[in-house]
Design an enzyme around this catalytic site. Structure first.
Site, PDB file in Angstrom:
ATOM      1  CE  LYS A 152       2.940  -5.443  -4.305  1.00 36.34           C
ATOM      2  NZ  LYS A 152       4.214  -4.977  -3.730  1.00 36.34           N
ATOM      3  CB  ALA A 183       4.905  -1.738 -13.931  1.00 31.79           C
ATOM      4  CD  GLU A 231      -0.157  -1.742  -6.332  1.00 33.00           C
ATOM      5  OE1 GLU A 231       0.478  -1.353  -5.340  1.00 33.00           O
ATOM      6  OE2 GLU A 231       0.233  -1.562  -7.510  1.00 33.00           O
ATOM      7  CG  ASP A 259       6.584  -5.013  -6.289  1.00 38.38           C
ATOM      8  OD1 ASP A 259       5.735  -5.766  -5.779  1.00 38.38           O
ATOM      9  OD2 ASP A 259       6.454  -3.777  -6.363  1.00 38.38           O
ATOM     10  N   GLY A 292      14.804   3.437  -5.645  1.00 40.58           N
ATOM     11  CA  GLY A 292      13.723   3.208  -6.602  1.00 40.58           C
ATOM     12  C   GLY A 292      13.222   1.788  -6.574  1.00 40.58           C
TER      13      GLY A 292
END
Length: 303
Positions: free
Chosen positions: A40, A42, A139, A253, A288
């Site tokens: 998350k 990145a 995370e 995200d 993705g």
């Protein structure tokens, strides 16, 4: 114009596509397998960079081959990875993702090096200014998030906290959060209540979340849009339909990262929410997570 400083997770995403999600105990044949940049933190840093922000990522990878690849891939999105540390003795974070042809997904995480991220690492790596926006997720350890919230608030920077997955946050830390972002499931978990099933229920839940300390709250509702709450208003925002849904993995995200980029560019909260939701709607159009962000339009600076 400020920067977006993301302190968070970075993973190797292993994604398998299937016709439908399996039932417990069931074995299905996949149609393809891919290895991509994920996590998350990145993802949100990559989205912020595609949204036009100067994005800096603070996190950790392991000493495995994935760590090298992940560093290169995140940098290729235009993110400053100079504060991304390598822990040689551990493995990088990994996510096992199953995506159905309907675009729904399930995710299993192994934190790996992400479990070693600390607030001190961020303090030592970045000289914050009051124009910066700091982004956090669930995370990395709760202790790291609370350290970073205190540091960022003390420097006058704004804090966006995406409680995904949900982790404990002290009332004191929540009071220093400028924008709390949760989806409907996470909203229910934070409030210890069923997830809001309607926009009206989400509005009531968002108001309750704001009463716990954060200045502003955004509850995302997938195809039903989102609800934003501030001191002045609680408003339902309609979803943006840009085309057929291919993969929802990175949509949340994308929304968070571009919302932060918009705040750094001088947008007010309603404007930033609109920019974030458009980015999320763009991300679902291709497969993705970070790999789906190429179509995100940069935010126009408002400074």
């Amino acid at each position: 114009m400020g920067r977006v400083i993301v302190v968070g997770s970075i993973n190797q995403d292993i994604t398998v596509t299937v016709d439908r999600l399996p039932q417990p105990g069931e074995t299905l044949s996949g149609t393809s397998t891919t290895y991509r940049l994920g996590g998350k933190g990145a993802n949100q840093a990559a989205a912020a960079a595609h949204g036009g922000a100067a994005a800096v990522f603070v996190g950790r990878v392991g000493g495995d081959p994935s760590g090298i690849t992940l560093r290169e891939e995140l940098g290729a999105h235009g993110v400053d990875v100079s504060a991304l540390r390598t822990d040689e003795e551990v493995t990088s974070g990994i996510a096992f993702i199953t995506v159905s042809t309907a675009g729904e997904n399930t995710i299993i995480l192994d934190a790996g090096a992400n479990g070693r991220v600390t607030g001190r690492q961020a303090v030592d790596a970045v000289a914050l200014t009051e124009h910066d926006v700091v982004v956090l997720q669930g995370e990395i350890p709760s202790s790291a998030n609370e350290e970073v919230i205190s540091w960022a608030h003390g420097a006058g920077a704004r804090v966006v906290l995406n409680l995904a997955p949900v982790r404990p946050v002290s009332p004191r830390a929540l009071a220093d959060v400028d924008v709390l972002v949760v989806n409907e499931t996470e909203c229910g978990l934070v409030l210890d209540a069923p997830p809001p099933g309607t926009a009206a229920a989400a509005a009531a839940a968002a108001a309750k979340l704001r009463n716990r300390g954060p200045a502003r709250v955004l509850v995302t509702l997938g195809p039903d849009g989102a609800v934003r709450a501030s001191a002045d208003e609680v408003t339902h925002v309609a979803a943006i339909d840009l085309g057929p849904v291919v993969d929802t993995t990175g949509a949340g995200d994308a929304c968070v990262g571009v919302l932060a980029a918009a705040l750094a560019a001088g947008c007010d909260f309603p404007q930033a929410v609109a920019e974030g939701m458009r980015a999320g709607s763009t991300a679902v159009l291709s497969a993705g997570a970070a790999a789906s962000y190429a179509g995100i339009a940069p935010v126009e600076p408002r400074l």
